[in-house]
Design a protein around this motif. Structure first.
Motif, short mmCIF file in Angstrom:
data_model
loop_
_atom_site.label_atom_id
_atom_site.label_comp_id
_atom_site.label_asym_id
_atom_site.label_seq_id
_atom_site.Cartn_x
_atom_site.Cartn_y
_atom_site.Cartn_z
N LEU A 160 0.83 -1.20 0.00
CA LEU A 160 0.00 0.00 0.00
C LEU A 160 0.87 1.26 0.00
N ALA A 161 1.92 1.25 0.82
CA ALA A 161 2.81 2.41 0.88
C ALA A 161 3.50 2.63 -0.46
N LEU A 162 4.01 1.56 -1.03
CA LEU A 162 4.74 1.67 -2.29
C LEU A 162 3.87 2.28 -3.39
N MET A 163 2.65 1.79 -3.53
CA MET A 163 1.75 2.30 -4.59
C MET A 163 1.27 3.70 -4.31
N THR A 164 0.81 3.94 -3.08
CA THR A 164 0.16 5.23 -2.80
C THR A 164 1.17 6.36 -2.60
N LEU A 165 2.34 6.07 -2.06
CA LEU A 165 3.36 7.12 -1.95
C LEU A 165 3.74 7.64 -3.33
N PHE A 166 3.94 6.71 -4.26
CA PHE A 166 4.30 7.10 -5.62
C PHE A 166 3.16 7.88 -6.27
N LYS A 167 1.95 7.33 -6.18
CA LYS A 167 0.80 7.95 -6.84
C LYS A 167 0.54 9.37 -6.32
N TYR A 168 0.37 9.50 -5.02
CA TYR A 168 -0.02 10.81 -4.48
C TYR A 168 1.15 11.77 -4.40
N GLY A 169 2.37 11.23 -4.34
CA GLY A 169 3.53 12.11 -4.42
C GLY A 169 3.60 12.79 -5.78
N ALA B 32 -3.53 -4.07 -2.62
CA ALA B 32 -3.11 -2.67 -2.73
C ALA B 32 -3.56 -2.07 -4.06
N ALA B 33 -3.51 -2.85 -5.13
CA ALA B 33 -3.97 -2.36 -6.44
C ALA B 33 -5.47 -2.08 -6.41
N ILE B 34 -6.24 -2.96 -5.77
CA ILE B 34 -7.69 -2.74 -5.65
C ILE B 34 -7.96 -1.48 -4.84
N TRP B 35 -7.25 -1.31 -3.73
CA TRP B 35 -7.41 -0.10 -2.91
C TRP B 35 -7.12 1.16 -3.75
N THR B 36 -6.04 1.13 -4.50
CA THR B 36 -5.62 2.29 -5.29
C THR B 36 -6.67 2.67 -6.34
N GLU C 20 -10.19 16.23 -17.00
CA GLU C 20 -8.82 15.97 -17.43
C GLU C 20 -7.96 15.46 -16.26
N ILE C 21 -8.18 16.05 -15.08
CA ILE C 21 -7.43 15.62 -13.90
C ILE C 21 -7.79 14.18 -13.54
N GLY C 22 -9.09 13.86 -13.62
CA GLY C 22 -9.52 12.49 -13.35
C GLY C 22 -8.90 11.50 -14.32
N TYR C 23 -8.83 11.87 -15.60
CA TYR C 23 -8.23 11.00 -16.61
C TYR C 23 -6.74 10.81 -16.33
N PHE C 24 -6.05 11.92 -16.04
CA PHE C 24 -4.63 11.86 -15.70
C PHE C 24 -4.40 10.97 -14.47
N LEU D 287 -2.18 7.69 -13.85
CA LEU D 287 -1.16 7.74 -12.80
C LEU D 287 -1.31 6.54 -11.87
N SER D 288 -2.55 6.15 -11.59
CA SER D 288 -2.78 4.95 -10.78
C SER D 288 -2.21 3.72 -11.46
N MET D 289 -2.46 3.61 -12.76
CA MET D 289 -1.94 2.47 -13.51
C MET D 289 -0.40 2.47 -13.49
N ALA D 290 0.19 3.65 -13.63
CA ALA D 290 1.65 3.76 -13.58
C ALA D 290 2.18 3.39 -12.20
N SER D 291 1.44 3.78 -11.16
CA SER D 291 1.85 3.46 -9.79
C SER D 291 1.80 1.96 -9.54
N ILE D 292 0.76 1.31 -10.04
CA ILE D 292 0.65 -0.14 -9.91
C ILE D 292 1.79 -0.82 -10.67
N ALA D 293 2.07 -0.32 -11.87
CA ALA D 293 3.17 -0.89 -12.66
C ALA D 293 4.51 -0.69 -11.98
N ALA D 294 4.73 0.51 -11.42
CA ALA D 294 6.00 0.79 -10.73
C ALA D 294 6.14 -0.11 -9.50
N ALA D 295 5.04 -0.30 -8.78
CA ALA D 295 5.07 -1.17 -7.60
C ALA D 295 5.35 -2.61 -8.00
#
Length: 196
Positions: free
Chosen positions: A76-85, A137-141, A166-170, A174-182
């Protein structure tokens, strides 16, 4: 790189990082106070995104210090820190572009949130994330995404709200990128031998 990881594994450094993240988490929940006061109870866990991400990291750090397995919180930390950061940096840059100026607190938020994104990735080699941790964690994100942009529980960024679609689409990508990075860092870290 081994020198960097030796610093990250140092107990004194872990304690310092833990204290910084505790203070950041408390401040983050304080920052969301006005919105939390107006939020329906069922949405409360999904509104303060950044402080909840750092809370996950606080739990993961405590696990590392005590040598306890906290794999779910690590994922959860790995995905959400990256995403919201990354998200907060992007929103403040967009504010600067749209308004032509940014309050000093915006620059402070960009620096602190960039550090958020970085610290999760740096500690990935120490994490031991199982497949079900990753899936949960992916489901939560992604679920948090729906809460924010279907039920409009995202932070109010003033003039930027006219770009909400546009922000929602971005943010979705970004969530998908965060999951991939994690996934990449968890997969890579499983082949590393960094220990605390």
């Amino acid at each position: 790189m081994a020198f960097v990881y030796s610093i990250l594994a140092n107990k004194s450094f872990l304690w310092m990082l833990l204290i910084i993240n505790i203070f950041g988490t408390v401040y983050g929940y304080y920052w969301y106070g006005y919105q939390l006061a107006e939020t329906t109870a069922i949405f409360l866990p999904f509104v303060p995104d950044s402080p909840t991400a750092t809370l996950f990291f606080v739990i993961a750090l405590i696990g590392l210090i005590l040598r306890r397995n906290t794999g779910l919180f690590e994922a959860l930390a790995l995905m959400t820190l990256f995403k919201y950061g990354i998200w907060a940096v992007a929103m403040n840059l967009l504010t600067l572009i749209v308004n032509g100026e940014l309050h000093w607190t915006g620059y402070m938020l960009m620096a602190s949130h960039a550090a958020m994104a970085l610290q999760g990735l740096l500690y990935a080699p120490f994490f031991r994330i199982k497949k079900w941790h990753f899936a949960a964690a992916a489901i939560w994100t992604l679920h948090n995404e729906m809460i924010d942009y279907v039920y409009y529980q995202m932070p109010n960024y003033g003039d930027l709200m006219r770009y909400i679609q546009e922000i929602g689409y971005f943010t979705f990508w970004l969530s998908m990128a965060s999951i991939a990075a994690a996934y990449y860092t968890a997969y890579r870290s499983s082949r590393m031998t960094y220990k605390l």
